[in-house]
Design a protein around this motif. Structure first.
Motif, PDB file in Angstrom:
ATOM      1  N   MET A   1       0.851  -1.169   0.000  1.00  0.00           N
ATOM      2  CA  MET A   1       0.000   0.000   0.000  1.00  0.00           C
ATOM      3  C   MET A   1       0.898   1.234   0.000  1.00  0.00           C
ATOM      4  N   GLY A   2       0.539   2.204  -0.816  1.00  0.00           N
ATOM      5  CA  GLY A   2       1.307   3.438  -0.897  1.00  0.00           C
ATOM      6  C   GLY A   2       1.060   4.358   0.286  1.00  0.00           C
ATOM      7  N   LYS A   3       1.910   5.343   0.392  1.00  0.00           N
ATOM      8  CA  LYS A   3       1.817   6.290   1.503  1.00  0.00           C
ATOM      9  C   LYS A   3       0.489   7.038   1.519  1.00  0.00           C
ATOM     10  N   THR A   4       0.018   7.447   0.341  1.00  0.00           N
ATOM     11  CA  THR A   4      -1.214   8.238   0.298  1.00  0.00           C
ATOM     12  C   THR A   4      -2.409   7.417   0.734  1.00  0.00           C
ATOM     13  N   ARG A   5      -2.531   6.191   0.212  1.00  0.00           N
ATOM     14  CA  ARG A   5      -3.670   5.347   0.606  1.00  0.00           C
ATOM     15  C   ARG A   5      -3.573   4.978   2.070  1.00  0.00           C
ATOM     16  N   ALA A   6      -2.364   4.748   2.558  1.00  0.00           N
ATOM     17  CA  ALA A   6      -2.198   4.459   3.980  1.00  0.00           C
ATOM     18  C   ALA A   6      -2.639   5.652   4.815  1.00  0.00           C
ATOM     19  N   ALA A   7      -2.326   6.856   4.369  1.00  0.00           N
ATOM     20  CA  ALA A   7      -2.741   8.067   5.085  1.00  0.00           C
ATOM     21  C   ALA A   7      -4.263   8.210   5.071  1.00  0.00           C
ATOM     22  N   VAL A   8      -4.882   7.879   3.948  1.00  0.00           N
ATOM     23  CA  VAL A   8      -6.347   7.950   3.850  1.00  0.00           C
ATOM     24  C   VAL A   8      -6.973   6.930   4.795  1.00  0.00           C
ATOM     25  N   LEU A   9      -6.470   5.704   4.784  1.00  0.00           N
ATOM     26  CA  LEU A   9      -6.995   4.669   5.680  1.00  0.00           C
ATOM     27  C   LEU A   9      -6.805   5.075   7.137  1.00  0.00           C
ATOM     28  N   HIS A  10      -5.659   5.617   7.457  1.00  0.00           N
ATOM     29  CA  HIS A  10      -5.388   6.068   8.827  1.00  0.00           C
ATOM     30  C   HIS A  10      -6.361   7.175   9.233  1.00  0.00           C
ATOM     31  N   PRO A  60     -13.593   2.351   8.830  1.00  0.00           N
ATOM     32  CA  PRO A  60     -12.724   1.211   8.552  1.00  0.00           C
ATOM     33  C   PRO A  60     -13.442  -0.109   8.815  1.00  0.00           C
ATOM     34  N   THR A  61     -13.049  -1.128   8.110  1.00  0.00           N
ATOM     35  CA  THR A  61     -13.527  -2.478   8.387  1.00  0.00           C
ATOM     36  C   THR A  61     -12.547  -3.135   9.359  1.00  0.00           C
ATOM     37  N   PRO A  62     -12.908  -4.261   9.937  1.00  0.00           N
ATOM     38  CA  PRO A  62     -11.944  -4.974  10.784  1.00  0.00           C
ATOM     39  C   PRO A  62     -10.648  -5.300  10.026  1.00  0.00           C
ATOM     40  N   MET A  63     -10.756  -5.628   8.750  1.00  0.00           N
ATOM     41  CA  MET A  63      -9.557  -5.913   7.968  1.00  0.00           C
ATOM     42  C   MET A  63      -8.706  -4.643   7.804  1.00  0.00           C
ATOM     43  N   GLY A  64      -9.338  -3.493   7.633  1.00  0.00           N
ATOM     44  CA  GLY A  64      -8.606  -2.238   7.539  1.00  0.00           C
ATOM     45  C   GLY A  64      -7.873  -1.912   8.825  1.00  0.00           C
ATOM     46  N   ILE A  65      -8.530  -2.145   9.943  1.00  0.00           N
ATOM     47  CA  ILE A  65      -7.899  -1.916  11.250  1.00  0.00           C
ATOM     48  C   ILE A  65      -6.729  -2.877  11.436  1.00  0.00           C
ATOM     49  N   ALA A  66      -6.930  -4.142  11.062  1.00  0.00           N
ATOM     50  CA  ALA A  66      -5.852  -5.129  11.193  1.00  0.00           C
ATOM     51  C   ALA A  66      -4.648  -4.732  10.346  1.00  0.00           C
ATOM     52  N   LEU A  67      -4.891  -4.232   9.151  1.00  0.00           N
ATOM     53  CA  LEU A  67      -3.796  -3.798   8.293  1.00  0.00           C
ATOM     54  C   LEU A  67      -3.041  -2.633   8.921  1.00  0.00           C
ATOM     55  N   LEU A  68      -3.786  -1.669   9.477  1.00  0.00           N
ATOM     56  CA  LEU A  68      -3.134  -0.539  10.142  1.00  0.00           C
ATOM     57  C   LEU A  68      -2.297  -0.990  11.334  1.00  0.00           C
ATOM     58  N   ASN A  69      -2.747  -2.020  12.018  1.00  0.00           N
ATOM     59  CA  ASN A  69      -2.048  -2.517  13.200  1.00  0.00           C
ATOM     60  C   ASN A  69      -0.866  -3.417  12.843  1.00  0.00           C
ATOM     61  N   SER A  70      -0.751  -3.761  11.571  1.00  0.00           N
ATOM     62  CA  SER A  70       0.362  -4.608  11.122  1.00  0.00           C
ATOM     63  C   SER A  70       1.510  -3.722  10.640  1.00  0.00           C
ATOM     64  N   ARG A  71       2.605  -4.318  10.365  1.00  0.00           N
ATOM     65  CA  ARG A  71       3.760  -3.565   9.832  1.00  0.00           C
ATOM     66  C   ARG A  71       3.594  -3.252   8.361  1.00  0.00           C
ATOM     67  N   ALA A  72       2.617  -3.835   7.684  1.00  0.00           N
ATOM     68  CA  ALA A  72       2.436  -3.617   6.250  1.00  0.00           C
ATOM     69  C   ALA A  72       2.098  -2.168   5.909  1.00  0.00           C
ATOM     70  N   CYS A  73       1.553  -1.439   6.847  1.00  0.00           N
ATOM     71  CA  CYS A  73       1.124  -0.065   6.589  1.00  0.00           C
ATOM     72  C   CYS A  73       2.115   0.967   7.116  1.00  0.00           C
ATOM     73  N   LEU A  74       3.229   0.539   7.629  1.00  0.00           N
ATOM     74  CA  LEU A  74       4.199   1.494   8.183  1.00  0.00           C
ATOM     75  C   LEU A  74       5.073   2.082   7.127  1.00  0.00           C
TER      76      LEU A  74
END
Length: 74
Positions: A1-10, A60-74
């Motif tokens: 996931m790119g920085k911009t989409r990660a920022a939007v999800l956050h 956010p969905t539970p999957m979106g929250i899980a992604l944010l809580n993982s290292r994949a979105c850092l």
């Protein structure tokens, strides 16, 4: 996931049920750009959107929250 989409999800995770206009303000982008990113995140199952009259509200969905809580979105 790119920085911009990660920022939007956050931003959506920090402000559940935010409108597209609010999302644009939170992320510093135009409403059409925020809407496009939200559409992509929704298609990936990371957010859900409900309509209230003429306003789209994003959360956010539970999957979106899980992604944010993982290292994949850092």
């Amino acid at each position: 996931m790119g920085k911009t989409r990660a920022a939007v999800l956050h931003a959506i995770a920090q402000h559940p049920s935010c409108s597209t206009k609010e999302l644009a303000t939170l992320t510093g982008m135009t409403p059409p750009s925020a809407s496009e990113h939200a559409t992509t995140l929704r298609a990936a199952g990371l957010i859900h959107t409900v309509r209230h009259r003429n306003t789209a509200l994003h959360s956010p969905t539970p999957m979106g929250i899980a992604l944010l809580n993982s290292r994949a979105c850092l």
